[in-house]
Design a protein around this motif. Structure first.
Motif, PDB file in Angstrom:
ATOM      1  N   PRO A  24      12.432  58.539  40.412  1.00  0.00           N
ATOM      2  CA  PRO A  24      12.069  57.281  39.752  1.00  0.00           C
ATOM      3  C   PRO A  24      10.612  56.942  40.041  1.00  0.00           C
ATOM      4  CG  PRO A  24      13.350  56.867  41.733  1.00  0.00           C
ATOM      5  CD  PRO A  24      13.386  58.346  41.514  1.00  0.00           C
ATOM      6  N   PRO A  25      10.002  56.081  39.248  1.00  0.00           N
ATOM      7  CA  PRO A  25       8.610  55.689  39.507  1.00  0.00           C
ATOM      8  C   PRO A  25       8.440  55.147  40.925  1.00  0.00           C
ATOM      9  CG  PRO A  25       9.357  54.852  37.393  1.00  0.00           C
ATOM     10  CD  PRO A  25      10.571  55.395  38.076  1.00  0.00           C
ATOM     11  N   ILE A  26       7.366  55.585  41.586  1.00  0.00           N
ATOM     12  CA  ILE A  26       7.096  55.167  42.958  1.00  0.00           C
ATOM     13  C   ILE A  26       6.079  54.032  42.947  1.00  0.00           C
ATOM     14  CG2 ILE A  26       6.204  55.881  45.202  1.00  0.00           C
ATOM     15  CD1 ILE A  26       7.128  58.711  44.540  1.00  0.00           C
ATOM     16  N   THR A  27       6.467  52.897  43.474  1.00  0.00           N
ATOM     17  CA  THR A  27       5.555  51.758  43.565  1.00  0.00           C
ATOM     18  C   THR A  27       5.499  51.296  45.007  1.00  0.00           C
ATOM     19  OG1 THR A  27       7.370  50.235  43.043  1.00  0.00           O
ATOM     20  CG2 THR A  27       6.021  51.025  41.205  1.00  0.00           C
ATOM     21  N   LEU A  28       4.305  51.213  45.529  1.00  0.00           N
ATOM     22  CA  LEU A  28       4.098  50.795  46.913  1.00  0.00           C
ATOM     23  C   LEU A  28       3.124  49.628  46.941  1.00  0.00           C
ATOM     24  CD1 LEU A  28       3.595  54.322  48.544  1.00  0.00           C
ATOM     25  CD2 LEU A  28       5.671  52.944  48.590  1.00  0.00           C
ATOM     26  N   ASP A  29       3.463  48.607  47.729  1.00  0.00           N
ATOM     27  CA  ASP A  29       2.499  47.525  47.901  1.00  0.00           C
ATOM     28  C   ASP A  29       1.566  47.870  49.061  1.00  0.00           C
ATOM     29  OD1 ASP A  29       3.876  47.005  50.285  1.00  0.00           O
ATOM     30  OD2 ASP A  29       5.120  45.444  49.358  1.00  0.00           O
ATOM     31  N   ALA A  30       0.618  46.996  49.343  1.00  0.00           N
ATOM     32  CA  ALA A  30      -0.389  47.289  50.360  1.00  0.00           C
ATOM     33  C   ALA A  30       0.225  47.487  51.736  1.00  0.00           C
ATOM     34  CB  ALA A  30      -1.421  46.157  50.409  1.00  0.00           C
ATOM     35  N   GLU A  31       1.244  46.659  52.093  1.00  0.00           N
ATOM     36  CA  GLU A  31       1.860  46.778  53.412  1.00  0.00           C
ATOM     37  C   GLU A  31       2.612  48.101  53.549  1.00  0.00           C
ATOM     38  OE1 GLU A  31       2.010  44.165  51.502  1.00  0.00           O
ATOM     39  OE2 GLU A  31       0.854  42.684  52.645  1.00  0.00           O
ATOM     40  N   GLU A  32       3.333  48.511  52.505  1.00  0.00           N
ATOM     41  CA  GLU A  32       4.063  49.775  52.556  1.00  0.00           C
ATOM     42  C   GLU A  32       3.103  50.951  52.640  1.00  0.00           C
ATOM     43  OE1 GLU A  32       8.008  48.528  49.948  1.00  0.00           O
ATOM     44  OE2 GLU A  32       6.161  49.166  48.941  1.00  0.00           O
ATOM     45  N   ALA A  33       1.998  50.876  51.901  1.00  0.00           N
ATOM     46  CA  ALA A  33       1.000  51.945  51.957  1.00  0.00           C
ATOM     47  C   ALA A  33       0.388  52.040  53.346  1.00  0.00           C
ATOM     48  CB  ALA A  33      -0.090  51.688  50.911  1.00  0.00           C
ATOM     49  N   PRO A  51      -1.338  51.150  44.963  1.00  0.00           N
ATOM     50  CA  PRO A  51      -2.170  50.104  44.358  1.00  0.00           C
ATOM     51  C   PRO A  51      -3.651  50.454  44.430  1.00  0.00           C
ATOM     52  CG  PRO A  51      -0.516  49.157  45.820  1.00  0.00           C
ATOM     53  CD  PRO A  51      -0.478  50.632  46.031  1.00  0.00           C
ATOM     54  N   GLU A  52      -4.397  50.045  43.417  1.00  0.00           N
ATOM     55  CA  GLU A  52      -5.836  50.295  43.381  1.00  0.00           C
ATOM     56  C   GLU A  52      -6.515  49.644  44.585  1.00  0.00           C
ATOM     57  OE1 GLU A  52      -7.773  52.077  41.450  1.00  0.00           O
ATOM     58  OE2 GLU A  52      -6.034  52.831  40.334  1.00  0.00           O
ATOM     59  N   GLY A  53      -7.452  50.359  45.161  1.00  0.00           N
ATOM     60  CA  GLY A  53      -8.210  49.810  46.275  1.00  0.00           C
ATOM     61  C   GLY A  53      -7.521  49.919  47.623  1.00  0.00           C
ATOM     62  N   VAL A  54      -6.314  50.497  47.681  1.00  0.00           N
ATOM     63  CA  VAL A  54      -5.595  50.647  48.949  1.00  0.00           C
ATOM     64  C   VAL A  54      -5.770  52.067  49.444  1.00  0.00           C
ATOM     65  CG1 VAL A  54      -3.354  50.628  50.079  1.00  0.00           C
ATOM     66  CG2 VAL A  54      -3.924  48.867  48.406  1.00  0.00           C
ATOM     67  N   ASP A  55      -6.308  52.216  50.638  1.00  0.00           N
ATOM     68  CA  ASP A  55      -6.446  53.525  51.261  1.00  0.00           C
ATOM     69  C   ASP A  55      -5.497  53.575  52.459  1.00  0.00           C
ATOM     70  OD1 ASP A  55      -7.093  55.872  52.484  1.00  0.00           O
ATOM     71  OD2 ASP A  55      -9.266  55.611  52.312  1.00  0.00           O
ATOM     72  N   PRO A  56      -4.393  54.308  52.356  1.00  0.00           N
ATOM     73  CA  PRO A  56      -3.418  54.314  53.442  1.00  0.00           C
ATOM     74  C   PRO A  56      -3.956  54.915  54.724  1.00  0.00           C
ATOM     75  CG  PRO A  56      -2.899  56.014  51.835  1.00  0.00           C
ATOM     76  CD  PRO A  56      -3.989  55.179  51.242  1.00  0.00           C
ATOM     77  N   TYR A  57      -5.012  55.724  54.626  1.00  0.00           N
ATOM     78  CA  TYR A  57      -5.564  56.322  55.831  1.00  0.00           C
ATOM     79  C   TYR A  57      -6.448  55.353  56.602  1.00  0.00           C
ATOM     80  CZ  TYR A  57      -3.964  60.842  54.149  1.00  0.00           C
ATOM     81  OH  TYR A  57      -3.193  61.881  53.706  1.00  0.00           O
ATOM     82  N   GLU A  58      -7.039  54.407  55.896  1.00  0.00           N
ATOM     83  CA  GLU A  58      -7.963  53.493  56.547  1.00  0.00           C
ATOM     84  C   GLU A  58      -7.331  52.166  56.900  1.00  0.00           C
ATOM     85  OE1 GLU A  58     -10.843  54.311  57.597  1.00  0.00           O
ATOM     86  OE2 GLU A  58     -10.661  56.314  56.727  1.00  0.00           O
ATOM     87  N   ALA A  59      -6.196  51.854  56.308  1.00  0.00           N
ATOM     88  CA  ALA A  59      -5.567  50.569  56.589  1.00  0.00           C
ATOM     89  C   ALA A  59      -5.204  50.456  58.063  1.00  0.00           C
ATOM     90  CB  ALA A  59      -4.314  50.409  55.725  1.00  0.00           C
TER      91      ALA A  59
END
Length: 317
Positions: A84-93, A125-133
Motif C-alpha cells: 500500500p502507499p507509504i506515508t510517513l510524517d516528520a516524527e515517524e521519519a 514528506p518534502e524537506g524531511v531528512d531522516p538522517y539529520e533529524a
C-alpha cells in the motif's frame, strides 16, 4: 554460484509476476535458461521447489492453481504483491532515521540504510531528512565481534551452534554446544543467551570471549525459546544487574565512576582511597576486574576469591 542463483530467482519472479494465467512447471522450465540446463526432471524439480520456497521466504506471494484437467500452475498476482502507499510524517521519519543510525558495523548497517532509502523514495514528506533529524542524538550499538553475524543467523533460523569459549577465570577456551535464543547488548557488550546442551542448563556467553569460528550443527532445534522479556532478564542477571546482597570494596579516589553511581554508601578513607558499599549480584566479579588496580574487594570472601581468580587468568593470558 551465488550470482547464478540470484539471476535464476529473479527470472522466476519475473515470470510469475508477468503472467496473467498460471504457468505450469513445464512452461517455466522452457522459459528460464537455468532450468533448461538442469539435466533431468528430478534435478529440475528439486531446483524449482527450492527456488519457489526461497522466493516465498523473501516475501513473494505465489499462488498455486489447479486447472480443470488437473494440471498445477503458478503465478504471483500483482495485487497480492503490491505494498500500500507509504506515508510517513516528520516524527515517524525521524524515528526511522534514528533507528538506521544505530547499526555502525556488521552487514546490518547496509540493510538499514537501504531500507530507509527505499522508504524515503516511497514518499517521505518534502524537506524531511531522516538522517539529520534529531542530529544531537547519536545512538551507537558497536558490533566488533566476528561471532555476531553467524550467531544472529543461528538465532533467526533456530540452528544449534558450537564454538570455543574462554571463561574469564580460565586460561584456555573450552568447546560449547548451544541452542541460541537471542543476542542482547548490555553495558556496551554483546551477549548470547541460549541452552547449553552439554551442561543441560541455560547459559549466557559474552561474544568477546568466543574464540575461533562459530560452527552450525545442522538441523533446526525444536525446543521452546523463552520470550524476549525472559531472555533479557536472563542476560541482565548474568551481566550483574540482579543484585540480592551487598559487597564492600575499596576504590581509588577519582576513579571508578560507574561503581560510584551504583554505590549505596560511600566513606572516605583518606590516602587516595574510598570505601563503597555496592549491590552484589551475578557477574559483579567480571565487572570489578575491568577497573584493575583501582579496586580492592574487602568482602564477601567469595567475591574477593572470584576477582582474584579472574585476575590470575588474565595474567596467564
Amino acid at each position: 554460484m551465488a550470482i547464478a542463483k540470484a539471476e535464476r530467482l529473479m527470472n522466476l519472479a519475473l515470470c510469475l509476476l508477468g503472467t496473467r494465467r498460471p504457468l505450469s512447471k513445464r512452461e517455466l522450465r522452457e522459459s528460464i535458461e537455468a532450468y533448461l540446463e538442469a539435466g533431468n526432471d528430478d534435478s529440475f524439480n528439486r531446483m524449482f521447489e527450492r527456488d519457489k520456497d526461497d522466493l516465498r521466504e523473501l516475501g513473494l506471494v505465489i499462488a498455486t492453481v489447479e486447472s480443470i484437467d488437473g494440471e498445477v500452475g503458478y503465478l504471483a498476482r500483482r495485487d497480492s504483491n503490491r505494498l500500500p502507499p507509504i506515508t510517513l510524517d516528520a516524527e515517524e521519519a525521524a524515528a526511522l532515521g534514528l533507528a538506521a543510525k544505530v547499526w555502525q558495523q556488521a552487514r546490518l548497517a547496509g540493510a538499514a540504510s537501504g531500507a530507509l532509502q527505499k522508504l524515503r523514495a516511497a514518499g517521505l514528506p518534502e524537506g524531511v531528512d531522516p538522517y539529520e533529524a534529531h542530529g544531537a542524538l547519536e545512538p551507537r550499538i558497536p558490533v566488533h565481534e566476528a561471532a555476531f553475524e553467524p550467531l544472529m543467523l543461528a538465532c533467526r533460523d533456530r540452528r544449534a551452534v558450537s564454538f570455543d569459549y574462554r571463561k574469564a577465570t580460565a586460561a584456555h577456551p573450552e568447546p560449547r554446544n548451544v541452542e541460541p535464543w537471542a543476542l542482547e547488548c548490555w553495558r556496551g557488550h554483546w551477549y548470547l543467551a541460549g541452552w547449553d546442551r552439554d551442561r543441560g542448563a541455560e547459559r549466557v556467553f559474552r561474544l568477546s570471549r568466543i574464540t575461533g569460528k562459530v560452527r552450525s550443527r545442522g538441523g533446526r532445534f525444536t525446543a521452546a525459546v523463552p520470550d524476549v522479556v525472559t531472555v533479557r532478564e536472563t542476560v541482565a542477571g548474568w551481566a550483574g544487574e540482579t543484585a540480592d546482597r551487598s559487597a564492600l570494596i575499596r576504590l581509588r579516589t577519582d576513579a571508578g565512576y560507574p561503581l560510584r553511581a551504583k554505590a549505596t554508601a560511600v566513606r572516605e578513607l583518606g590516602n587516595g582511597w574510598d570505601e563503597l558499599e555496592i549491590p552484589y549480584g551475578h557477574g559483579l566479579d567480571a565487572w570489578l576486574v575491568e577497573f584493575g588496580p583501582d579496586v580492592v574487594v574487602l568482602e564477601p570472601a567469595e567475591l574477593r576469591a572470584d576477582v582474584v581468580d579472574r585476575l590470575r587468568a588474565v595474567a596467564k593470558g
